[in-house]
Design an enzyme around this catalytic site. Sequence first.
Site, PDB file in Angstrom:
ATOM      1  N   TYR A 117       0.863  -1.185   0.181  1.00 48.07           N
ATOM      2  CA  TYR A 117       0.164  -0.177   0.030  1.00 48.07           C
ATOM      3  C   TYR A 117       0.664   1.240   0.019  1.00 48.07           C
ATOM      4  CZ  TYR A 117      -3.184   3.625   1.823  1.00 48.07           C
ATOM      5  OH  TYR A 117      -3.777   5.076   1.879  1.00 48.07           O
TER       6      TYR A 117
ATOM      7  N   LYS B 209       1.688   3.795  -2.962  1.00 45.20           N
ATOM      8  CA  LYS B 209       1.359   5.399  -2.795  1.00 45.20           C
ATOM      9  C   LYS B 209       2.681   6.118  -3.376  1.00 45.20           C
ATOM     10  CE  LYS B 209      -2.442   6.498  -0.396  1.00 45.20           C
ATOM     11  NZ  LYS B 209      -3.332   7.338  -0.981  1.00 45.20           N
TER      12      LYS B 209
END
Length: 170
Positions: free
Chosen positions: A66, A70
């Site tokens: 994650y 990003k």
Amino acid sequence: MKELGEGFVHLSTAHGANCNRRHIEEVIYPPPVEPKKLVLSLVEWMDESLVDEITPKLIGDWPNTYTFTKALTEYLVQQEKGGLNVAIVRPSIVGASWQEPFPGWIDNFNGTSGFLIAAGKGIIRTVKCNLEAVADIIPVDVAINLILAAGWYTAVHNLKTDFDETTEDP
């Protein structure tokens, strides 16, 4: 009054994309791998088990995919923006509303809100934490107002700032 132009706002997170850094500037940091090459050269043709096997080496010091993606996305937005005015908004931890639609409003119990409710109800009684750390929580309505203001400002102004440059690890 300036005419409204085109703009793009990418919503990121204050601590997600750059959580592997001790100090975060308002710049885009280059990732260890080129995002397009990662997808086109590796992920599209590899089977899932092989991707799972190499993922820890790919993400390096990011704690999970994650936060790694990003960082890749922020970099990709910068690389692909062309002549479009772009802003990246990185709110911190988003919590219940301050005023709108009414004080304390939330639409789910995920994340921080769920934790605070569970603590308030006595379900969570102890937490291992750093007492010197600050939980930087921003009300959801303030975050949304910031995003809207950034969108307006980005569309009205031709932004040529540090966003157009990347910075190596400090």
